[in-house]
Design a protein around this motif. Structure first.
Motif, PDB file in Angstrom:
ATOM      1  N   TYR C 149       0.827  -1.208   0.000  1.00  0.00           N
ATOM      2  CA  TYR C 149       0.000   0.000   0.000  1.00  0.00           C
ATOM      3  C   TYR C 149       0.857   1.251   0.000  1.00  0.00           C
ATOM      4  N   ASN C 150       0.256   2.328  -0.470  1.00  0.00           N
ATOM      5  CA  ASN C 150       0.916   3.625  -0.535  1.00  0.00           C
ATOM      6  C   ASN C 150       0.759   4.318   0.816  1.00  0.00           C
ATOM      7  N   LYS C 151       1.861   4.494   1.517  1.00  0.00           N
ATOM      8  CA  LYS C 151       1.780   5.048   2.879  1.00  0.00           C
ATOM      9  C   LYS C 151       1.264   6.485   2.889  1.00  0.00           C
ATOM     10  N   TYR C 251      -0.842  -6.460 -16.346  1.00  0.00           N
ATOM     11  CA  TYR C 251       0.014  -6.468 -15.166  1.00  0.00           C
ATOM     12  C   TYR C 251       0.843  -5.191 -15.071  1.00  0.00           C
ATOM     13  N   SER C 252       1.454  -4.800 -16.184  1.00  0.00           N
ATOM     14  CA  SER C 252       2.293  -3.604 -16.131  1.00  0.00           C
ATOM     15  C   SER C 252       1.459  -2.357 -15.866  1.00  0.00           C
ATOM     16  N   ASP C 253       0.206  -2.338 -16.347  1.00  0.00           N
ATOM     17  CA  ASP C 253      -0.676  -1.207 -16.032  1.00  0.00           C
ATOM     18  C   ASP C 253      -0.918  -1.143 -14.531  1.00  0.00           C
ATOM     19  N   SER C 254      -1.161  -2.318 -13.928  1.00  0.00           N
ATOM     20  CA  SER C 254      -1.401  -2.348 -12.488  1.00  0.00           C
ATOM     21  C   SER C 254      -0.203  -1.780 -11.742  1.00  0.00           C
ATOM     22  N   GLN C 255       0.992  -2.208 -12.166  1.00  0.00           N
ATOM     23  CA  GLN C 255       2.202  -1.703 -11.508  1.00  0.00           C
ATOM     24  C   GLN C 255       2.325  -0.194 -11.690  1.00  0.00           C
ATOM     25  N   ASN C 256       2.062   0.261 -12.911  1.00  0.00           N
ATOM     26  CA  ASN C 256       2.185   1.692 -13.177  1.00  0.00           C
ATOM     27  C   ASN C 256       1.156   2.516 -12.414  1.00  0.00           C
ATOM     28  N   LEU C 257      -0.083   2.010 -12.333  1.00  0.00           N
ATOM     29  CA  LEU C 257      -1.110   2.752 -11.602  1.00  0.00           C
ATOM     30  C   LEU C 257      -0.668   2.956 -10.161  1.00  0.00           C
ATOM     31  N   PHE C 258      -0.021   1.950  -9.608  1.00  0.00           N
ATOM     32  CA  PHE C 258       0.414   2.061  -8.226  1.00  0.00           C
ATOM     33  C   PHE C 258       1.612   2.999  -8.103  1.00  0.00           C
ATOM     34  N   THR C 259       2.625   2.813  -8.940  1.00  0.00           N
ATOM     35  CA  THR C 259       3.825   3.628  -8.785  1.00  0.00           C
ATOM     36  C   THR C 259       3.589   5.083  -9.183  1.00  0.00           C
ATOM     37  N   GLU C 281       8.058   6.981  -6.141  1.00  0.00           N
ATOM     38  CA  GLU C 281       8.739   8.089  -5.478  1.00  0.00           C
ATOM     39  C   GLU C 281       8.088   8.383  -4.132  1.00  0.00           C
ATOM     40  N   PHE C 282       7.466   7.369  -3.540  1.00  0.00           N
ATOM     41  CA  PHE C 282       6.815   7.559  -2.252  1.00  0.00           C
ATOM     42  C   PHE C 282       7.121   6.338  -1.397  1.00  0.00           C
ATOM     43  N   GLU C 283       6.782   6.411  -0.135  1.00  0.00           N
ATOM     44  CA  GLU C 283       7.035   5.287   0.746  1.00  0.00           C
ATOM     45  C   GLU C 283       5.892   4.293   0.651  1.00  0.00           C
ATOM     46  N   PHE C 284       6.212   3.027   0.615  1.00  0.00           N
ATOM     47  CA  PHE C 284       5.142   2.033   0.606  1.00  0.00           C
ATOM     48  C   PHE C 284       5.405   0.960   1.650  1.00  0.00           C
ATOM     49  N   GLY C 285       4.317   0.327   2.076  1.00  0.00           N
ATOM     50  CA  GLY C 285       4.434  -0.724   3.077  1.00  0.00           C
ATOM     51  C   GLY C 285       3.647  -1.931   2.635  1.00  0.00           C
ATOM     52  N   ALA C 286       3.567  -2.949   3.482  1.00  0.00           N
ATOM     53  CA  ALA C 286       2.876  -4.172   3.076  1.00  0.00           C
ATOM     54  C   ALA C 286       2.070  -4.733   4.236  1.00  0.00           C
ATOM     55  N   PHE C 287       0.960  -5.396   3.909  1.00  0.00           N
ATOM     56  CA  PHE C 287       0.242  -6.143   4.945  1.00  0.00           C
ATOM     57  C   PHE C 287      -0.203  -7.486   4.398  1.00  0.00           C
TER      58      PHE C 287
END
Lengths: 286, 317, 423
Positions: C149-151, C251-259, C281-287
């Protein structure tokens, strides 16, 4: 709808008519070129700018060449282009030469297996060589040709020959008999008749064959992937495809790679384009 | 076709000699390469389709692979689905690509048209590009995420028609067909255009002198003369469509999603032959699919030659 | 003039032939190795970091990393093995794919390889024959599923990391109603995303990890059971939170939408960490996948994903074995875990992982029970293949073109058709 379109465009030599013709052609030109332009424009833009507004021209802020740098740094585009060029030119050249020779033999001389061979070549136009991939692969292994450009050249010659033989045969039939008969009366050898009289006459048809043979070879993904996937023998299409697969989220690099793959094709085509039409139009009627 | 033995000049000379070396010289190299790298592999594939390979052991099974393909539930539904899709793909090409090609060719051949060379060059350009490029570009253009097509339709006031066309079962194949049409429309255009340019001016002039209007000139003079080309274009389209693979593979992958709605014979062949992900490939089943494709193309061409070509031939000039 | 032409052409092709042949023989003669892999994303890391480290201790063995894009890997490898052009080392997919390569004589039996002692039987189980006797690949790494997730977005919307399903949907609802962000970044165009990032990601919590997986193999469990039905029902709920036109999203769209900060949560595989480190360019974390209700035991997909074996036709097996032994060393484990964060080494060495998100992923091993993807072992040996069926039905469930019940029935019918214990 089609018919009414013809009606309009064929009415006299009026100004509206020519405006309409240009309108339709221009509209279609835009449809044909727009996607290509989108690629090229965005290759020069920064990653975020691509996504923000894909249709905007690069500005001072968004202009970047980083994609091209990445492509040149991370893949051997020079080598790939060279491989493609070698394979394409050798294959097309040999298809033209061997195809013309075979077409000549099949149209000019009568012999027992003529019909069978003509039929075999005709089948080749309809049946894609790709269906024989398994056996081709095994064959290349036995010949120790896997991962060589020679394997690709051989397969592409086999792939290109049927159409070349067909088109060139049709063309040879239109060559006036008197030319050959006269030469034979002068006791000119069959070889000389072909190489000195017939071959030069085939040039326009050869341009057509060249273009139609070249496109599928240059753009082929299948055989390079299977027969010559090695780094040393990679063609540009395979190189681009692998590059795209590898850097799929890095759109700068991908778009730059695509741009670099588009340019040589367009240059080659622009060179051949006039010969293509000349070849096509001088086909049947004389 | 069988020739009377008494025919004159080179061929009688040939029959006297034991080996006609010049024929060998002219035909030999092409025939050798063609037989080795095309005819032999294809025949070998046909033979392979009659075998079954398990753990490196191969055994003759006759037509079993074909029976499995068209009757076993695991295979047949995929096979018929791919075949039906392929027909749809072909019909769209016939209804869209070839008429547009014809229209463009007719327009391009209008007398005294300026820039016709540039139009021709530009419109043919997509044909020159590889599917790697084309697949990527059109996904970008049609993607609902980046919104290019949607914005475009918005400006035309049609944005509510926009959808994720490439992702929906109902529209994916049609969308891909249109992309393919976009790419290949240059070929029918060029071929028909060349034929149109070849029509001798005096024939057209004569009809004008006889008082035919341009529409009549097209309909009664030009169209019959380009029919053989249209027939050839149709057959080329048929063959190309039933071999199509690259575009689907580049855009939708070998699984031809969603739910196999874009599966064509080519992608089906690829999956059967090489396998996909955890599905193992089978050279023998693949060969059987290839053989069926071979037969379909052959039957298609025969039907075409029998019903269409025969009637057209008489117009040839 | 014209007669000279074929001669030159032939000569040219002969020259090019000799040249190409010469390069190939010289490469083989110098005793170098080539690695077949689908990890094209890691090509730079292998050539810049891992292989130079290997050459420090083995300067005489030259190694070339030759990846093929993931989607083509299995078929390209198959073709190359049949042609005899495959590299000396083969990166192994887990379980049946590699097993069949071994059974067809393409992979070398690794019996007696010292390096194998560094691995537990569990790690090795993905690359061993059914009787457990013959080992044909050395385990390399596993991957873990979860959500990234995007912190910054979570902070902006004042969201807490969800632990239960209720909390998870509350978070998604908040993102949907209070911001313009896409709650979940996933698409169904590639199909495998739906099955791998969806079904195999959240499913283990429903089918109780290994218990459920083994029950399917023994025939006691069925894909029409409540656990699987609930998994698909869960996926059916996701479609309201995906981006517009997710049916065409790759898949690459999904990655790009997130980044590109347009989506807040990304159903992930741990291998994504590296891509995100490069591009976000932002901090992300995981759950980890949220459990049904608070206090439930949690299960994660900790999939033995990569192994490496030796091509049975390699001319250079000794050098290949040296490389494999090195890959079993602590040095390699450390190097690999930190050069390619998100791939977790399977050897018994204690490894310090520096990447915080990778650390987060691996820490779940302590709290939750690990399992592997349920379609990989045994259940994808027949036709129709369970893994491919899961791709298909999971994508359809998310697209809304198939009900969870129909998906369960189709998957079960397919399995039942050929798998005896299920009949």
């Amino acid at each position: 709808m089609m018919i009414s379109a013809f009606k309009n465009f064929n009415l006299g030599r009026s100004v509206p008519k020519s405006v309409a013709i240009h309108g339709v052609l221009m509209a279609y030109t835009v449809i044909a070129l727009f996607p290509i332009l989108v690629v090229i424009i965005n290759a020069f833009k920064e990653r975020r700018a691509i996504f923000r507004d894909p249709l905007a021209m690069p500005t001072m802020d968004s202009f970047t060449l980083v994609g091209f740098e990445q492509v040149l740094l991370r893949s051997d585009f020079g080598l790939y282009s060279w491989n493609s060029l070698v394979v394409t030119l050798l294959a097309v050249g040999l298809v033209l030469l061997l195809g013309a020779m075979a077409a000549w033999a099949l149209t000019e001389y009568k012999f027992r297996t003529n019909l069978l061979i003509t039929f075999l070549f005709a089948m080749g136009i309809m049946i894609p060589i790709r269906l024989g991939t398994v056996s081709i692969l095994r064959l290349m292994v036995d010949l120790n040709l896997v991962n060589t450009l020679t394997a690709l050249v051989l397969v592409y010659i086999a792939q290109g020959l049927p159409l070349a033989v067909y088109i060139l045969s049709e063309f040879i039939r239109t060559i006036p008999k008197e030319l050959k008969e006269a030469a034979r009366c002068d006791a000119v050898s069959e070889y000389k008749i072909f190489f000195c009289i017939i071959l030069p006459l085939l040039k326009p048809a050869m341009a057509t064959v060249a273009v139609f043979t070249m496109i599928p070879i240059w753009n082929d993904l299948w055989f390079p992937l299977i027969l010559a996937p090695g780094e040393e023998t990679r063609t540009i299409t395979l190189g681009v495809q692998q590059f795209v697969g590898q850097y799929v989220t890095d759109w700068n690099s991908v778009l730059s790679a695509l741009t670099m793959a588009i340019v040589p094709v367009l240059v080659l085509y622009t060179i051949f384009s006039r010969q293509l039409i000349r070849g096509l139009t001088s086909g049947a009627v004389k | 076709m069988t020739l009377p033995k008494s025919k004159s000049t080179p061929e009688s000379a040939v029959e006297k000699k034991p080996i006609p070396w010049h024929i060998v010289f002219f035909l030999g190299p092409a025939l050798l390469i063609y037989l080795t790298f095309s005819v032999y592999p294809l025949l070998d594939t046909l033979i392979l389709s009659l075998y079954d390979e398990q753990k490196g052991q191969s055994s003759f099974v006759g037509l079993q692979n074909f029976i499995t393909l068209i009757s076993d539930d695991n295979w047949s539904s995929a096979f018929w689905n791919a075949l039906a899709n392929n027909f749809q793909f072909f019909i769209i090409h016939m209804l869209v690509q070839n008429p547009i090609g014809l229209l463009l060719a007719v327009l391009l051949s209008s007398p005294k048209l300026r820039f016709s060379g540039s139009y021709r060059t530009f419109i043919f350009m997509p044909t020159m590009l590889s599917v790697v490029i084309i697949g990527f570009v059109w996904q970008l253009l049609l993607s609902p995420i980046w919104g290019i097509s949607e914005n475009f339709l918005y400006h035309l006031g049609l944005d509510h028609y926009f959808d994720a066309w490439l992702g929906k079962e109902s529209s994916a194949l049609i969308t891909l067909s249109f992309i393919s049409v976009w790419q290949f429309v240059g070929i029918p255009m060029m071929l028909i255009y060349a034929t149109l340019l070849n029509i001798p001016d005096d024939i057209v002039d004569a009809s004008v002198v006889d008082g035919a209007n341009p529409m009549q000139t097209f309909w009664y003079i030009k169209l019959p003369l380009i029919l053989p080309t249209i027939a050839m274009v149709s057959i080329l389209t048929f063959v190309a469509n039933f071999n199509a693979f690259e575009l689907i593979y580049a855009v939708k992958g070998a699984l031809a999603g969603p739910n196999f709605s874009t599966d064509l014979m080519g992608t089906f062949f690829y999956r059967t032959f090489f396998g996909f992900q955890l599905q193992e490939g089978s050279a023998t089943m693949g060969a059987a699919v290839a053989t069926l494709m071979f037969l379909i193309i052959l039957v298609g061409i025969m039907l075409f030659l029998f019903f269409v070509q025969r009637r057209i031939q008489r117009f040839q000039f | 003039m014209l007669k000279a032409r074929p001669v030159t052409l032939l000569k040219q092709s002969a020259i090019s032939l000799t040249l190409v042949a010469a390069t190939i023989t010289s490469v083989q003669a110098s005793g170098s190795l080539s690695i077949e892999s689908w990890r094209s994303d890691d090509a730079n890391i292998w050539s810049d970091v891992i292989l130079p480290a290997f050459n420090q201790s083995h300067p005489d063995i030259k190694v070339h990393f030759a990846p093929t894009p993931p989607a083509e890997y299995n078929s390209a490898l198959q073709a190359k093995l049949q042609a005899g052009t495959a590299g000396d080392l083969i990166t192994c997919r887990p379980f049946d794919t590699s097993l069949s390569l071994y059974q067809n004589g393409h992979l070398e039996n690794l019996a007696g390889l010292d390096g194998l002692n560094e691995f537990s039987d569990v790690s090795k189980s993905a690359w061993v024959t059914d009787d457990g006797k013959e080992q044909f690949c050395l385990p390399l790494a596993s991957v873990i599923h979860g959500f990234i997730y995007n912190k910054a977005i979570f902070k902006e919307l004042d969201l807490k990391v969800p632990a239960t399903q209720d909390e998870f949907y509350k978070v998604l609802d908040t993102i949907k109603s209070e911001s313009r962000y896409i709650p979940l970044s996933m698409g169904t165009a590639d199909q495998w995303e739906a099955a791998t990032m969806g079904f195999q990601n959240v499913g283990p919590n429903f089918w109780k990890g290994e218990d459920g997986r083994k029950a399917l193999i023994s025939g006691e469990g069925k894909l029409t059971d409540k656990a699987y039905l609930e998994t698909w029902q869960e996926l059916a709920k996701w479609k309201d939170y995906l981006g517009r036109g997710y049916q065409a999203q790759k898949y690459s769209d999904s990655q790009n939408l997130f980044t590109l900060e347009r989506a807040a949560i990304y159903p992930a595989g741990s291998w994504d960490i590296q891509t995100f480190n490069d591009q976000a360019e932002f901090e992300f974390g995981a759950f980890p996948p949220p459990v049904v209700k608070a206090g439930d035991a949690c299960y994660i997909s900790d999939h033995t994903d990569i192994g490496i074996g030796i091509n049975a036709n390699s001319d250079n097996k000794e050098a290949a074995k040296a490389l494999l032994n090195w890959m079993a060393s602590a040095e390699f484990a450390n190097l690999f875990a930190n050069a390619v964060p998100g791939f977790f080494p399977l050897s018994n060495h204690k490894v310090a992982i520096n990447d915080p998100v990778a650390q987060e992923f691996v820490s779940w091993r302590d709290q939750c029970n690990s399992t592997i993807r349920n379609s990989y072992q045994i259940l994808s040996r027949g036709t129709p293949n369970l893994e491919n069926a899961l791709w298909n039905v999971s994508a359809q469930v998310i697209n809304g073109t198939m009900s969870p019940e129909a998906a369960a029935k189709k998957a079960q019918d397919g399995l039942q058709a050929w798998y005896a214990p299920q009949q």
